[in-house]
Design a protein around this motif. Structure first.
Motif, PDB file in Angstrom:
ATOM      1  N   SER A 313     -54.939  41.668   4.938  1.00 61.12           N
ATOM      2  CA  SER A 313     -55.771  40.480   4.801  1.00 61.12           C
ATOM      3  C   SER A 313     -56.554  40.497   3.480  1.00 61.12           C
ATOM      4  O   SER A 313     -56.610  39.503   2.758  1.00 61.12           O
ATOM      5  CB  SER A 313     -56.724  40.422   5.999  1.00 61.12           C
ATOM      6  N   ASN A 314     -57.124  41.656   3.153  1.00 68.10           N
ATOM      7  CA  ASN A 314     -57.923  41.760   1.920  1.00 68.10           C
ATOM      8  C   ASN A 314     -57.110  41.482   0.657  1.00 68.10           C
ATOM      9  O   ASN A 314     -57.640  41.005  -0.331  1.00 68.10           O
ATOM     10  CB  ASN A 314     -58.538  43.156   1.805  1.00 68.10           C
ATOM     11  N   ALA A 316     -54.602  39.447   0.441  1.00 69.94           N
ATOM     12  CA  ALA A 316     -53.955  38.129   0.466  1.00 69.94           C
ATOM     13  C   ALA A 316     -54.417  37.274  -0.707  1.00 69.94           C
ATOM     14  O   ALA A 316     -53.711  36.369  -1.134  1.00 69.94           O
ATOM     15  CB  ALA A 316     -54.258  37.425   1.788  1.00 69.94           C
ATOM     16  N   ARG A 317     -55.601  37.581  -1.236  1.00 70.63           N
ATOM     17  CA  ARG A 317     -56.152  36.732  -2.300  1.00 70.63           C
ATOM     18  C   ARG A 317     -55.386  36.873  -3.624  1.00 70.63           C
ATOM     19  O   ARG A 317     -55.547  36.036  -4.512  1.00 70.63           O
ATOM     20  CB  ARG A 317     -57.637  37.028  -2.493  1.00 70.63           C
ATOM     21  N   TYR A 318     -54.588  37.908  -3.738  1.00 69.57           N
ATOM     22  CA  TYR A 318     -53.818  38.078  -4.983  1.00 69.57           C
ATOM     23  C   TYR A 318     -52.531  37.290  -4.842  1.00 69.57           C
ATOM     24  O   TYR A 318     -51.488  37.825  -4.483  1.00 69.57           O
ATOM     25  CB  TYR A 318     -53.593  39.564  -5.266  1.00 69.57           C
ATOM     26  N   VAL A 321     -52.699  32.229  -7.790  1.00 69.30           N
ATOM     27  CA  VAL A 321     -53.192  30.858  -7.935  1.00 69.30           C
ATOM     28  C   VAL A 321     -54.292  30.762  -8.989  1.00 69.30           C
ATOM     29  O   VAL A 321     -54.184  30.015  -9.947  1.00 69.30           O
ATOM     30  CB  VAL A 321     -53.701  30.286  -6.587  1.00 69.30           C
ATOM     31  N   ARG A 322     -55.330  31.557  -8.810  1.00 70.00           N
ATOM     32  CA  ARG A 322     -56.500  31.334  -9.650  1.00 70.00           C
ATOM     33  C   ARG A 322     -56.739  32.387 -10.725  1.00 70.00           C
ATOM     34  O   ARG A 322     -57.268  32.112 -11.774  1.00 70.00           O
ATOM     35  CB  ARG A 322     -57.747  31.185  -8.773  1.00 70.00           C
ATOM     36  N   TYR A 323     -56.406  33.641 -10.428  1.00 68.14           N
ATOM     37  CA  TYR A 323     -56.607  34.705 -11.425  1.00 68.14           C
ATOM     38  C   TYR A 323     -55.528  35.752 -11.228  1.00 68.14           C
ATOM     39  O   TYR A 323     -54.802  35.741 -10.227  1.00 68.14           O
ATOM     40  CB  TYR A 323     -58.002  35.334 -11.292  1.00 68.14           C
ATOM     41  N   TYR A 337     -45.640  32.435  -4.570  1.00 69.16           N
ATOM     42  CA  TYR A 337     -46.289  33.495  -3.789  1.00 69.16           C
ATOM     43  C   TYR A 337     -45.397  34.733  -3.704  1.00 69.16           C
ATOM     44  O   TYR A 337     -45.818  35.855  -3.993  1.00 69.16           O
ATOM     45  CB  TYR A 337     -46.548  33.016  -2.348  1.00 69.16           C
ATOM     46  N   ARG A 341     -46.211  38.279  -5.715  1.00 69.00           N
ATOM     47  CA  ARG A 341     -46.618  39.454  -4.949  1.00 69.00           C
ATOM     48  C   ARG A 341     -45.540  40.532  -4.949  1.00 69.00           C
ATOM     49  O   ARG A 341     -45.853  41.727  -4.926  1.00 69.00           O
ATOM     50  CB  ARG A 341     -47.011  39.025  -3.524  1.00 69.00           C
TER      51      ARG A 341
END
Lengths: 472, 479
Positions: A313-314, A316-318, A321-323, A337, A341
């Protein structure tokens, strides 16, 4: 130079901070083959040294850590610097803010010399899972330095800094400290703010310290410990003055030795070395006793379910999209995606994300994650019960000394067992420390672990200082 | 065979907190894209959420107002899914331990009052917005605006107790009134601060087992909800009548075409992998805090309705309208504290004031005429300082002029003439000028008096007290 010596020199206006920074930079240069650093802040450190010297000569006192040189694991944010987590996916990510620990160290007058290499996203026990290549053991470059905070351990070991910050999820400070002959502390969960530490497994992660002595370790923890309103899980528990508690008589401590930590799988020489120390403590009047911690055998399995679940879960932000890294030449969102990844994460990180995704999936959640959380609670209770009887628990830190580079990297299960003695402290949220305990006949160091109840770090320092004196 | 619909509604209502649920960013609507963001709501590496306590308080208020059990120890969970406007890759929500459970709302139906069960109310963060339609977006681009990301939401999940689109409408109306009354949300469906999804199935009347349900999304107004439900009930009923089965799926309402279209398969096959949020400690609402929140609970719509009926002795119709909105009710009570003809206040509020609010599309709080001035104006009517028709002119004048009622009457020259001798002069002049009408009256055509009164009023430029005029005319003509 010990931190207390630096403090003294600063007080007497005899400190040459700039000269010490130059020496540190030279050490980094000389040991670049060990691959301890992902970034070195040579110019910034020189500039900072000058500023501090100017402040001192102007009669100002910039803080208790003035002139103390520190290396920071590359998963802790420093504003305006890259936080790579030794991953391709964050290779060029510049943090817009300081971690709370960085802010506190900065205000105390510390100098940051660089960011240290590590296992990607702190996942690993050897610092071989780095996008920037493996970290090597300074005592024998064919061997690993341990992990995941291997770079921070090496930075301290080679004298590139006075102390370093690492992070722990399952032993990532104590194990490399053991492999490189250093003091390394994993504070109680909630003792140090996690704000600005890139999360691996939020309920286990904790920032800690590497140093060459117990006293230095305590001096750094003193600054970074304490509640932070930006981290809801940081505890509002008072931080005692470690410097005054460190010299308390160790004889008042009741020491427990859990049998399961001295059983099969432990290197015979390490076993002997640890028991030699505990025997000596008993001889000098300490109350030492063996006892049972039967749930220890479930610790590794429990740890890898909880840690990977949270990691899935932690991380998932990579998503590109944004950075961070975004895979080029993709046709649609799903492909962006998947490709980002797949290409951005290393093998071990992907393994753990998949494991964690699996254990949280519908139909498996109860059997894995929920069960693991129950076992975790039992492990915690078992330890808390032990602490009703013993003030501290002493064990070896690792079952073996450092292993060869490449030796275990293709065998994750054996690698995971390197954490067998350390993960319990993370699961239970208590504090633990590695102390250098001797040298193996193979020439590599090994460590002794002391565990204490939550928020009783002073006991670790108290016994640690005693053992340190016995060793010298 | 007769069929009946089984409907459950999920409502998301944005809360009127000043800052977001887990960081200090502003929640103001309509700012420049991405201007109300920080590392926390952007999901930067290393950030941690810190709970905005106001959100807990708002959730408890709604829970109390809907007869829920309040879980004094509740916790957040992560709902994991990938979407570009969800920067962390998970939404912080509540799952196993929501803050409110097992409540109900009472609605009015044609068959009388009906309770709609509430399964749960939970706190969560809103996601950002994907922007495709603006002129500055290229055809192959999607831009992301994260201003909304982290705005607090309450999700209110009803039991499958709703049986018709009309009941759904009544439920939504009631719920929206409640959140507005509590001051926790503006309940604006068109701006997206009050959103509704529906779960719907159909079964033969008398059957116990639920049919296969579909989920309806993308209904952006109360009217859409009703239309979409009607459409879907009919679609499912037709399928069942033809002996076909309903497929479990998510449908998006297309308001232009008036049809519900299935979502693409990939987007709906989610396994959210919920687990307790490890970055937040469980929420504990201790007794002192709970009591404080409870004390701040305002009078609820139904209570206010009943009190108004009793206290002001007004018709039910009036009270319904006056208490529909808390601010309107407050306005009424402020006037009523200064002026005791409650029916007269009600008439003015449901007449002139309602008209102005409607025309100018403003809320009663934005009305320039404050309650004390309305009270003054009504007083002036009662004391016959102005006639009712003149008072309406004064009212309009006061909307754009900051003067006292007295000054306004003065300025408009509308002060009513009640001085008999002055009116007598007008009456005598009119009688002198209209001998024919006077003759008619005397011949028994008494209706002509209306014309004569009108002439007097004209002569006095509307200021004469019409009752006095009438009296004096009658007296003179009969003399």
């Amino acid at each position: 130079m010990q931190i207390s010596d630096i403090q003294k020199a600063v007080r007497q206006q005899k400190a040459s901070i700039s000269r010490r920074v130059e020496e540190a930079l030279k050490k980094i240069e000389q040991n670049s083959h060990l691959n301890a650093f992902t970034q070195v802040f040579a110019d910034q450190a020189r500039e900072r040294a000058q500023q501090l010297e100017e402040q001192l000569s102007a009669g100002k006192n910039p803080g208790p850590l003035t002139g103390v040189i520190m290396a920071i694991k590359d998963n802790i944010n420093i504003a305006g610097r890259r936080t790579t987590c030794a991953s391709k996916i964050l290779e060029n990510f510049v943090s817009p803010f300081d971690a709370t620990v960085i802010q506190r160290l900065r205000e105390a007058g510390a100098i940051f010399i660089g960011k240290t290499n590590m296992d990607e996203f702190a996942m690993g026990s050897s610092s071989e899972n780095s996008y920037f290549g493996s970290v090597k053991n300074p005592l024998n470059p064919d061997y690993v330095a341990g992990g995941s905070s291997g770079g921070s351990a090496v930075a301290v070991a080679i004298g590139a800094c006075d102390a370093a910050l690492g992070s722990e999820t399952g032993g990532s400070i104590r194990q490399p400290a053991s492999f490189t002959g250093l003091v390394g502390i994993k504070p109680t969960y909630g003792r140090v703010s996690r704000y600005g530490l890139v999360a691996y497994a939020s309920s286990l992660d904790q920032i800690g310290v590497f140093a060459r002595t117990v006293q230095d370790t305590a001096a750094i923890l003193q600054i970074i410990a304490g509640h932070d309103e930006k981290d809801s899980t940081s505890a509002e528990v008072e931080v005692v003055d470690y410097a005054t508690t460190i010299n308390r008589d160790f004889k008042e401590l009741k020491i427990g030795l859990p049998k399961q930590y001295f059983a099969d799988g432990l290197d015979a020489e390490i076993r002997e070395g640890i028991l030699k120390i505990t025997n000596e403590l008993a001889k000098q009047g300490a109350n030492v006793e063996e006892f049972d911690l039967p749930l220890t055998r479930y610790a590794i399995a429990t740890y890898y379910i909880i840690a990977t679940a949270e990691a899935s879960s932690n991380l998932a932000r990579y998503d590109g999209v944004r950075y961070g890294f975004r895979a080029p030449e993709v046709d649609d969102l799903q492909e962006m995606y998947a490709s980002t990844r797949s290409k951005g994460f290393g093998k071990e990180v992907k393994r753990r994300i998949l494991l964690g995704t699996y254990v949280l999936s519908a139909g498996y959640y109860d059997a894995y994650y929920k069960k693991a959380m129950q076992v975790r609670r039992l492990i915690k209770e078992e330890l808390n019960n032990a602490f009703k009887k013993y003030d501290v628990i002493v064990t070896p830190t690792t079952p073996t000394t450092a292993f060869k580079l490449g030796e275990k990297i293709s065998d994750p299960l054996t690698m995971y067992l390197m954490d067998i003695y350390t993960v319990t402290a993370n699961l239970a949220g208590i504090c633990a420390i590695n102390l250098p305990a001797g040298k193996h006949s193979n020439g590599l160091p090994f460590g002794l672990q002391v565990m204490a109840p939550a928020f009783r770090e002073e006991r670790l320092f108290q016994l640690g200082a005693t053992i340190e004196r016995m060793q010298s | 065979m007769e069929y009946e619909a089984i409907i459950g509604l999920e409502v998301h209502t944005q809360l009127l907190t000043e800052t977001k649920i887990f960081c200090g960013c502003s929640t103001k609507f309509g700012a420049e894209p991405n201007s109300q963001t920080c590392p926390v709501c952007l999901g930067m590496p290393g950030v941690l959420p810190v709970l905005n306590k106001k959100v807990v308080e708002f959730a408890v208020l709604l829970g109390l107002a809907t007869n829920c059990q309040i879980r004094r120890s509740n916790r957040f969970a992560r709902k994991n899914y990938f979407y570009p406007d969800l920067p962390k890759g998970y939404q912080i929500s509540q799952f196993e331990e929501p803050i409110c459970e097992n409540g109900y709302l009472e609605i009015e139906t044609e068959q009388g009052k009906k309770r709609i069960g509430l399964i749960r109310i939970h706190m969560e963060e809103d996601a950002g917005k994907s922007v495709h339609d603006e002129s500055y977006v290229e055809a192959n681009e999607t831009l992301i605006d994260l201003n909304r990301c982290g705005v607090p939401l309450l999700e209110i999940v009803s039991a499958p107790d709703i049986r018709s689109p009309q009941e759904a409408h009544a439920y939504l109306t009631q719920l929206r009134q409640l959140v507005r009354y509590l001051g926790i949300s503006d309940g604006n469906m068109e701006e997206g601060s009050f959103r509704c999804d529906a779960n719907i199935s159909v079964r033969p009347v008398g059957q116990q087992k639920f049919g296969t349900r579909t989920e309806l999304k993308n209904m952006n107004s109360f009217a859409h909800v009703q239309k979409a439900l009607e459409y879907e009930i009919e679609r499912q009923t037709e399928l069942l009548k033809d002996g076909k089965s309903v497929e479990q799926q998510t449908l998006l309402w297309d308001a232009d075409k008036n049809i519900a279209q299935p979502m693409r398969g990939k987007e709906e096959s989610h396994d959210y992998r919920y687990f307790p949020e490890p970055d937040l400690v469980p929420v504990h609402i201790d007794v002192a805090w709970f009591d404080k929140i409870k004390q701040s609970l305002p009078e609820l719509p139904q209570e206010k309705f009943e009190r108004f009926l009793n206290q002001y002795q007004l018709p039910e119709y009036d009270v319904r309208l006056l208490t529909e909105n808390r601010e309107v009710a407050d306005y009424f009570e402020k006037v009523a504290a200064l002026f005791d003809d409650f029916k007269m206040i009600s008439n003015w509020m449901l007449g002139e004031i309602a008209r102005v609010l409607n025309e100018q599309k403003i809320s009663i709080n934005q009305l320039p005429l404050k309650p004390d001035k309305l009270a003054d104006l009504l007083q002036a009517i009662r004391k016959k300082v102005v006639s009712t028709s003149a008072a309406k002119k004064v009212f309009d004048f006061l909307l754009s002029n900051d003067l006292s009622v007295e000054q306004a009457i003065e300025k408009l020259g509308l002060k009513q003439i009640s001085d008999e001798s002055e009116i007598e002069q007008f009456v005598e002049r009119v009688i002198a000028q209209h001998p024919a009408e006077v003759e008619s009256f005397k011949a028994g055509k008494t209706k002509v008096i209306g014309f004569l009164v009108g002439q007097v009023m004209k002569l006095s430029r509307g200021k004469a007290n019409p009752q006095l005029v009438n009296q004096l005319l009658q007296k003179k003509l009969k003399a």
